[in-house]
Scaffold this active site. Structure first.
Site, PDB file in Angstrom:
ATOM      1  N   ARG A 185       0.844  -1.212   0.000  1.00  0.00           N
ATOM      2  CA  ARG A 185       0.000   0.000   0.000  1.00  0.00           C
ATOM      3  C   ARG A 185       0.875   1.255   0.000  1.00  0.00           C
ATOM      4  O   ARG A 185       0.516   2.280  -0.587  1.00  0.00           O
ATOM      5  CB  ARG A 185      -0.965  -0.007   1.186  1.00  0.00           C
ATOM      6  CG  ARG A 185      -0.278  -0.029   2.536  1.00  0.00           C
ATOM      7  CD  ARG A 185      -1.258   0.076   3.686  1.00  0.00           C
ATOM      8  NE  ARG A 185      -0.584  -0.105   4.965  1.00  0.00           N
ATOM      9  CZ  ARG A 185      -0.923   0.530   6.076  1.00  0.00           C
ATOM     10  NH1 ARG A 185      -1.922   1.400   6.075  1.00  0.00           N
ATOM     11  NH2 ARG A 185      -0.286   0.292   7.206  1.00  0.00           N
ATOM     12  N   GLU A 236     -18.305   4.916  -0.919  1.00  0.00           N
ATOM     13  CA  GLU A 236     -17.518   4.250  -1.955  1.00  0.00           C
ATOM     14  C   GLU A 236     -18.270   4.094  -3.268  1.00  0.00           C
ATOM     15  O   GLU A 236     -17.682   4.209  -4.355  1.00  0.00           O
ATOM     16  CB  GLU A 236     -17.061   2.872  -1.457  1.00  0.00           C
ATOM     17  CG  GLU A 236     -16.094   2.913  -0.292  1.00  0.00           C
ATOM     18  CD  GLU A 236     -16.782   3.053   1.057  1.00  0.00           C
ATOM     19  OE1 GLU A 236     -16.071   3.116   2.072  1.00  0.00           O
ATOM     20  OE2 GLU A 236     -18.036   3.109   1.084  1.00  0.00           O
ATOM     21  N   PHE A 296     -14.389  -2.678   1.016  1.00  0.00           N
ATOM     22  CA  PHE A 296     -15.311  -1.632   0.571  1.00  0.00           C
ATOM     23  C   PHE A 296     -15.178  -1.352  -0.921  1.00  0.00           C
ATOM     24  O   PHE A 296     -16.183  -1.123  -1.602  1.00  0.00           O
ATOM     25  CB  PHE A 296     -15.060  -0.348   1.369  1.00  0.00           C
ATOM     26  CG  PHE A 296     -15.028  -0.569   2.850  1.00  0.00           C
ATOM     27  CD1 PHE A 296     -16.016  -1.316   3.478  1.00  0.00           C
ATOM     28  CD2 PHE A 296     -13.998  -0.068   3.625  1.00  0.00           C
ATOM     29  CE1 PHE A 296     -15.995  -1.536   4.847  1.00  0.00           C
ATOM     30  CE2 PHE A 296     -13.958  -0.288   4.997  1.00  0.00           C
ATOM     31  CZ  PHE A 296     -14.962  -1.023   5.607  1.00  0.00           C
ATOM     32  N   HIS A 355      -5.417  -3.238   2.156  1.00  0.00           N
ATOM     33  CA  HIS A 355      -5.913  -4.004   3.305  1.00  0.00           C
ATOM     34  C   HIS A 355      -6.680  -5.248   2.871  1.00  0.00           C
ATOM     35  O   HIS A 355      -7.732  -5.581   3.408  1.00  0.00           O
ATOM     36  CB  HIS A 355      -6.785  -3.128   4.203  1.00  0.00           C
ATOM     37  CG  HIS A 355      -6.041  -2.009   4.862  1.00  0.00           C
ATOM     38  ND1 HIS A 355      -5.457  -0.983   4.137  1.00  0.00           N
ATOM     39  CD2 HIS A 355      -5.770  -1.763   6.167  1.00  0.00           C
ATOM     40  CE1 HIS A 355      -4.870  -0.134   4.975  1.00  0.00           C
ATOM     41  NE2 HIS A 355      -5.031  -0.594   6.215  1.00  0.00           N
ATOM     42  N   ASP A 397      -8.285  -5.998  12.782  1.00  0.00           N
ATOM     43  CA  ASP A 397      -9.574  -5.459  12.349  1.00  0.00           C
ATOM     44  C   ASP A 397     -10.632  -6.555  12.216  1.00  0.00           C
ATOM     45  O   ASP A 397     -11.827  -6.261  12.196  1.00  0.00           O
ATOM     46  CB  ASP A 397      -9.433  -4.710  11.023  1.00  0.00           C
ATOM     47  CG  ASP A 397      -8.733  -3.373  11.193  1.00  0.00           C
ATOM     48  OD1 ASP A 397      -8.490  -2.976  12.353  1.00  0.00           O
ATOM     49  OD2 ASP A 397      -8.413  -2.744  10.183  1.00  0.00           O
ATOM     50  N   ARG A 435      -1.777  -4.555   3.715  1.00  0.00           N
ATOM     51  CA  ARG A 435      -1.437  -3.700   4.849  1.00  0.00           C
ATOM     52  C   ARG A 435      -0.110  -4.134   5.479  1.00  0.00           C
ATOM     53  O   ARG A 435       0.681  -3.304   5.922  1.00  0.00           O
ATOM     54  CB  ARG A 435      -2.547  -3.779   5.895  1.00  0.00           C
ATOM     55  CG  ARG A 435      -2.242  -3.052   7.198  1.00  0.00           C
ATOM     56  CD  ARG A 435      -3.282  -3.404   8.243  1.00  0.00           C
ATOM     57  NE  ARG A 435      -3.125  -2.634   9.475  1.00  0.00           N
ATOM     58  CZ  ARG A 435      -3.836  -2.845  10.573  1.00  0.00           C
ATOM     59  NH1 ARG A 435      -4.746  -3.799  10.585  1.00  0.00           N
ATOM     60  NH2 ARG A 435      -3.640  -2.115  11.642  1.00  0.00           N
TER      61      ARG A 435
END
Length: 325
Positions: free
Chosen positions: A10, A59, A84, A110, A118, A168
């Protein structure tokens, strides 16, 4: 031997957007959905604030706005977490980008289990499957910083929709930036071997390389194939591996349903049947925890790959390869 430098792809993405802009990509614009610090598009925003647009936690709207911008000659990169970007906005990607085949790049960070703490709600292990179903969608899943940078540049230069999958978790940088060449639709043989082939993508490629070292200590030669493009798939490198190694393991930080493993099996079942074992998320949701521990829990480690290699190549393991004789 010095430990390899580790960089999250990322971060590679954010840095390459700036690099492209500096090199004259005046039509490059970047969209984010209230996650610029996490997706690393903030790196671009700091230098080119007039070309960065935060659409908020919306989004689906972001996809529509980017689609419109692409019709005006811009090359939009839209960014959010894979859950998302691919999940929440799937309908908009299909109908407003895929169907008219617009020049929009979807940069999903991610992805996979390595989102870690998460938990399952954010650990997207279905995005490759979703994007594979959209006609004309290119899917890129780079393995390290060097490859991620090259993939972003290739996506920018490609005329059409592209889905880029970033991690990530920092990953070892094993490519040489001076010699590495990236081409959409091409896999890469990283190690030679004829006992078995391991075809991996993304974060799992560094684990596959470690597994090959572990297997070599036990006299097993493993061909490691890095597959940075999931679609279009490099059929030639897969068929060559099937002919020469006769046994294949696929490894991905994704559900085994609909991902790299099924894509490889689809090629082989039609053109050259051979034994394939798919390592990945076995039709489960993830769980919360430190990223590396979660990956180990789901069998996505060098040790787990090496164990599968040993099991498959042992003399008494039944891998009927009569179709290849």
């Amino acid at each position: 031997m010095a430990e390899m430098k580790k960089i999250a792809t990322r971060v590679s993405y954010g840095n390459t957007l700036v690099e492209l802009a500096r090199q004259g990509a005046d039509n490059l614009v970047v969209f984010d959905a209230d996650l610029a610090a996490a997706t690393k598009t903030e790196i671009f925003r700091k230098e080119y604030p007039d070309r960065h647009f935060d659409c908020g936690i919306a989004e689906q709207n972001m996809i529509g706005v980017a689609a419109g911008m692409s019709t005006m000659g811009y090359v939009p990169f839209v960014s959010s977490f894979a859950m998302f970007a691919a999940g929440r906005a799937f309908e908009q990607i299909r109908n407003t980008i895929g169907y008219p085949h617009l020049n929009v790049k979807i940069a999903a960070t991610h992805a996979g289990l390595s989102v870690g703490e998460d938990g399952a709600s954010h650990q997207c292990c279905e995005d490759i499957a979703l994007m594979r179903t959209i006609p004309g969608m290119v899917i890129l899943s780079p393995a390290d910083d060097v490859e991620a940078r090259a993939a972003v540049i290739a996506a920018y230069n490609y005329n059409g929709p592209v889905y880029l999958r970033f991690s990530r978790l920092p990953s070892p940088v094993f490519h040489d930036p001076e010699t590495y060449e990236f081409q959409i639709g091409k896999g890469e043989k990283l190690t030679d071997g004829y006992d078995i082939a391991v075809i991996s993508t993304g974060l799992m490629t560094s684990e596959a390389l470690r597994a090959a070292v572990l297997a070599k200590r036990q006299g097993i030669s493993v061909r490691v194939i890095n597959m940075p493009t999931i679609k279009p798939l490099d059929e030639e490198i897969i068929l060559t591996a099937a002919r020469e190694c006769r046994r294949i393991i696929t490894v991905e930080e994704h559900n085994v349903l609909g991902g790299l493993g099924e894509a490889v099996c689809g090629v082989l079942s039609e053109k050259l049947p051979c034994y394939v074992r798919r390592l990945g998320v076995q039709d489960q949701f993830g769980h919360s925890g430190p990223a590396n521990e979660v990956l180990r829990d789901y069998g996505l480690s060098a040790e787990a790959i090496a164990a599968a290699v040993r099991e498959i190549v042992r003399p008494d393991h039944n891998t009927d390869d009569s179709a290849n004789q």
